[in-house]
Motif scaffolding. Structure first.
Motif, PDB file in Angstrom:
ATOM      1  N   ARG A   1      51.459  56.066  58.139  1.00 38.49           N
ATOM      2  CA  ARG A   1      52.941  55.748  57.695  1.00 38.49           C
ATOM      3  C   ARG A   1      53.898  56.772  58.616  1.00 38.49           C
ATOM      4  O   ARG A   1      55.149  56.570  58.225  1.00 38.49           O
ATOM      5  CB  ARG A   1      52.986  56.186  56.306  1.00 38.49           C
ATOM      6  CG  ARG A   1      52.527  55.478  55.549  1.00 38.49           C
ATOM      7  CD  ARG A   1      52.511  55.798  53.668  1.00 38.49           C
ATOM      8  NE  ARG A   1      53.774  56.086  53.682  1.00 38.49           N
ATOM      9  CZ  ARG A   1      53.972  56.137  52.427  1.00 38.49           C
ATOM     10  NH1 ARG A   1      53.426  55.579  51.280  1.00 38.49           N
ATOM     11  NH2 ARG A   1      55.579  56.316  52.204  1.00 38.49           N
ATOM     12  N   GLY A   2      53.565  57.420  59.521  1.00 37.75           N
ATOM     13  CA  GLY A   2      54.189  58.179  60.579  1.00 37.75           C
ATOM     14  C   GLY A   2      54.812  57.722  61.596  1.00 37.75           C
ATOM     15  O   GLY A   2      55.469  58.022  62.235  1.00 37.75           O
ATOM     16  N   GLY A   3      54.220  56.337  61.649  1.00 37.44           N
ATOM     17  CA  GLY A   3      55.007  55.343  62.789  1.00 37.44           C
ATOM     18  C   GLY A   3      54.163  55.398  63.979  1.00 37.44           C
ATOM     19  O   GLY A   3      54.607  54.803  64.837  1.00 37.44           O
ATOM     20  N   LYS A   4      52.950  55.949  64.126  1.00 35.47           N
ATOM     21  CA  LYS A   4      52.210  55.977  65.361  1.00 35.47           C
ATOM     22  C   LYS A   4      51.397  54.790  65.265  1.00 35.47           C
ATOM     23  O   LYS A   4      50.938  54.129  66.577  1.00 35.47           O
ATOM     24  CB  LYS A   4      51.567  57.233  65.177  1.00 35.47           C
ATOM     25  CG  LYS A   4      52.201  58.541  65.536  1.00 35.47           C
ATOM     26  CD  LYS A   4      51.510  59.828  65.389  1.00 35.47           C
ATOM     27  CE  LYS A   4      52.220  61.114  65.304  1.00 35.47           C
ATOM     28  NZ  LYS A   4      51.461  62.290  65.424  1.00 35.47           N
ATOM     29  N   ALA A   5      50.942  54.246  64.228  1.00 32.97           N
ATOM     30  CA  ALA A   5      50.005  53.041  64.377  1.00 32.97           C
ATOM     31  C   ALA A   5      51.003  51.812  64.325  1.00 32.97           C
ATOM     32  O   ALA A   5      51.780  51.759  63.828  1.00 32.97           O
ATOM     33  CB  ALA A   5      49.042  53.004  62.877  1.00 32.97           C
ATOM     34  N   ARG A   6      50.303  50.694  65.034  1.00 33.93           N
ATOM     35  CA  ARG A   6      50.801  49.566  65.242  1.00 33.93           C
ATOM     36  C   ARG A   6      50.871  48.605  63.744  1.00 33.93           C
ATOM     37  O   ARG A   6      51.852  48.178  63.545  1.00 33.93           O
ATOM     38  CB  ARG A   6      50.271  48.798  66.402  1.00 33.93           C
ATOM     39  CG  ARG A   6      50.928  47.455  66.628  1.00 33.93           C
ATOM     40  CD  ARG A   6      50.298  46.849  67.740  1.00 33.93           C
ATOM     41  NE  ARG A   6      51.161  45.507  68.233  1.00 33.93           N
ATOM     42  CZ  ARG A   6      50.613  44.658  68.875  1.00 33.93           C
ATOM     43  NH1 ARG A   6      49.719  44.931  69.583  1.00 33.93           N
ATOM     44  NH2 ARG A   6      51.518  43.738  69.167  1.00 33.93           N
ATOM     45  N   TYR A   7      49.903  48.961  63.045  1.00 33.03           N
ATOM     46  CA  TYR A   7      49.751  48.093  61.768  1.00 33.03           C
ATOM     47  C   TYR A   7      49.465  49.034  60.511  1.00 33.03           C
ATOM     48  O   TYR A   7      49.020  50.033  60.659  1.00 33.03           O
ATOM     49  CB  TYR A   7      48.284  46.953  61.744  1.00 33.03           C
ATOM     50  CG  TYR A   7      48.686  46.237  63.035  1.00 33.03           C
ATOM     51  CD1 TYR A   7      49.536  45.086  62.844  1.00 33.03           C
ATOM     52  CD2 TYR A   7      47.868  46.432  64.256  1.00 33.03           C
ATOM     53  CE1 TYR A   7      49.599  44.006  64.120  1.00 33.03           C
ATOM     54  CE2 TYR A   7      48.113  45.331  65.247  1.00 33.03           C
ATOM     55  CZ  TYR A   7      48.932  44.427  65.169  1.00 33.03           C
ATOM     56  OH  TYR A   7      48.859  43.587  66.084  1.00 33.03           O
ATOM     57  N   TYR A   8      49.967  48.479  59.578  1.00 32.32           N
ATOM     58  CA  TYR A   8      49.964  49.006  58.209  1.00 32.32           C
ATOM     59  C   TYR A   8      49.505  48.173  57.378  1.00 32.32           C
ATOM     60  O   TYR A   8      50.127  46.885  57.148  1.00 32.32           O
ATOM     61  CB  TYR A   8      51.049  49.733  57.754  1.00 32.32           C
ATOM     62  CG  TYR A   8      51.116  50.652  56.256  1.00 32.32           C
ATOM     63  CD1 TYR A   8      50.706  51.775  56.638  1.00 32.32           C
ATOM     64  CD2 TYR A   8      51.346  50.003  55.386  1.00 32.32           C
ATOM     65  CE1 TYR A   8      50.393  52.554  55.228  1.00 32.32           C
ATOM     66  CE2 TYR A   8      51.274  50.698  54.159  1.00 32.32           C
ATOM     67  CZ  TYR A   8      50.591  52.258  54.240  1.00 32.32           C
ATOM     68  OH  TYR A   8      50.663  52.893  53.014  1.00 32.32           O
ATOM     69  N   LEU A   9      48.230  48.271  56.525  1.00 33.79           N
ATOM     70  CA  LEU A   9      47.659  47.270  55.514  1.00 33.79           C
ATOM     71  C   LEU A   9      47.743  47.602  54.305  1.00 33.79           C
ATOM     72  O   LEU A   9      47.310  48.743  54.053  1.00 33.79           O
ATOM     73  CB  LEU A   9      46.262  46.940  56.133  1.00 33.79           C
ATOM     74  CG  LEU A   9      45.449  46.030  55.364  1.00 33.79           C
ATOM     75  CD1 LEU A   9      45.941  44.416  55.233  1.00 33.79           C
ATOM     76  CD2 LEU A   9      43.761  46.154  55.488  1.00 33.79           C
ATOM     77  N   LEU A  10      48.224  46.713  53.393  1.00 33.43           N
ATOM     78  CA  LEU A  10      48.334  46.916  52.115  1.00 33.43           C
ATOM     79  C   LEU A  10      47.439  45.866  51.187  1.00 33.43           C
ATOM     80  O   LEU A  10      47.858  44.768  51.578  1.00 33.43           O
ATOM     81  CB  LEU A  10      49.799  47.011  51.619  1.00 33.43           C
ATOM     82  CG  LEU A  10      50.201  47.292  50.127  1.00 33.43           C
ATOM     83  CD1 LEU A  10      49.594  48.574  49.560  1.00 33.43           C
ATOM     84  CD2 LEU A  10      51.475  47.129  49.644  1.00 33.43           C
ATOM     85  N   THR A  11      46.825  46.288  50.361  1.00 34.80           N
ATOM     86  CA  THR A  11      45.971  45.430  49.681  1.00 34.80           C
ATOM     87  C   THR A  11      46.073  45.233  48.230  1.00 34.80           C
ATOM     88  O   THR A  11      46.055  46.558  47.830  1.00 34.80           O
ATOM     89  CB  THR A  11      44.336  45.262  50.051  1.00 34.80           C
ATOM     90  OG1 THR A  11      44.068  45.304  51.630  1.00 34.80           O
ATOM     91  CG2 THR A  11      43.511  44.242  49.485  1.00 34.80           C
ATOM     92  N   LEU A  12      46.334  44.228  47.690  1.00 31.98           N
ATOM     93  CA  LEU A  12      46.636  44.094  46.147  1.00 31.98           C
ATOM     94  C   LEU A  12      45.431  43.439  45.604  1.00 31.98           C
ATOM     95  O   LEU A  12      45.525  42.310  45.904  1.00 31.98           O
ATOM     96  CB  LEU A  12      47.904  43.810  45.798  1.00 31.98           C
ATOM     97  CG  LEU A  12      49.060  44.796  46.210  1.00 31.98           C
ATOM     98  CD1 LEU A  12      50.287  44.066  45.942  1.00 31.98           C
ATOM     99  CD2 LEU A  12      48.954  46.247  45.633  1.00 31.98           C
ATOM    100  N   VAL A  13      44.803  43.884  44.676  1.00 26.98           N
ATOM    101  CA  VAL A  13      43.953  42.974  43.809  1.00 26.98           C
ATOM    102  C   VAL A  13      44.261  42.884  42.348  1.00 26.98           C
ATOM    103  O   VAL A  13      44.335  43.871  41.704  1.00 26.98           O
ATOM    104  CB  VAL A  13      42.406  43.370  43.932  1.00 26.98           C
ATOM    105  CG1 VAL A  13      41.412  42.399  42.948  1.00 26.98           C
ATOM    106  CG2 VAL A  13      41.922  43.307  45.338  1.00 26.98           C
ATOM    107  N   PHE A  14      44.630  41.673  41.732  1.00 29.33           N
ATOM    108  CA  PHE A  14      44.768  41.503  40.321  1.00 29.33           C
ATOM    109  C   PHE A  14      43.700  40.778  39.719  1.00 29.33           C
ATOM    110  O   PHE A  14      43.239  39.938  40.095  1.00 29.33           O
ATOM    111  CB  PHE A  14      46.078  40.591  40.446  1.00 29.33           C
ATOM    112  CG  PHE A  14      47.456  41.318  40.877  1.00 29.33           C
ATOM    113  CD1 PHE A  14      48.061  42.084  40.183  1.00 29.33           C
ATOM    114  CD2 PHE A  14      47.499  40.973  42.254  1.00 29.33           C
ATOM    115  CE1 PHE A  14      49.373  42.694  40.724  1.00 29.33           C
ATOM    116  CE2 PHE A  14      48.599  41.726  42.933  1.00 29.33           C
ATOM    117  CZ  PHE A  14      49.640  42.403  41.970  1.00 29.33           C
TER     118      PHE A  14
END
Length: 52
Positions: free
Chosen positions: A15-28
């Motif tokens: 979340r600091g902006g160094k990574a190119r991607y950020y993955l968020l997974t939601l399971v309902f």
């Protein structure tokens, strides 16, 4: 009978902006319906592919 909904959240990335991607997974998941067979199949596939 009241339905019970579970929500699982998982995040990966920087979340600091160094990574190119950020993955968020939601399971309902509706607790009234079993997911045992689906999870077992998923785990078996990972085991076959040597990921565990």
């Amino acid at each position: 009978m009241a339905k019970e909904l579970s929500i699982f959240v998982d995040e990966r990335g920087d979340r600091g902006g160094k990574a190119r991607y950020y993955l968020l997974t939601l399971v309902f998941h509706d607790q009234a319906e079993s997911i045992t067979e689906v999870v077992a199949g998923y785990e078996a596939r990972f085991a076959r592919e040597g990921r565990w």
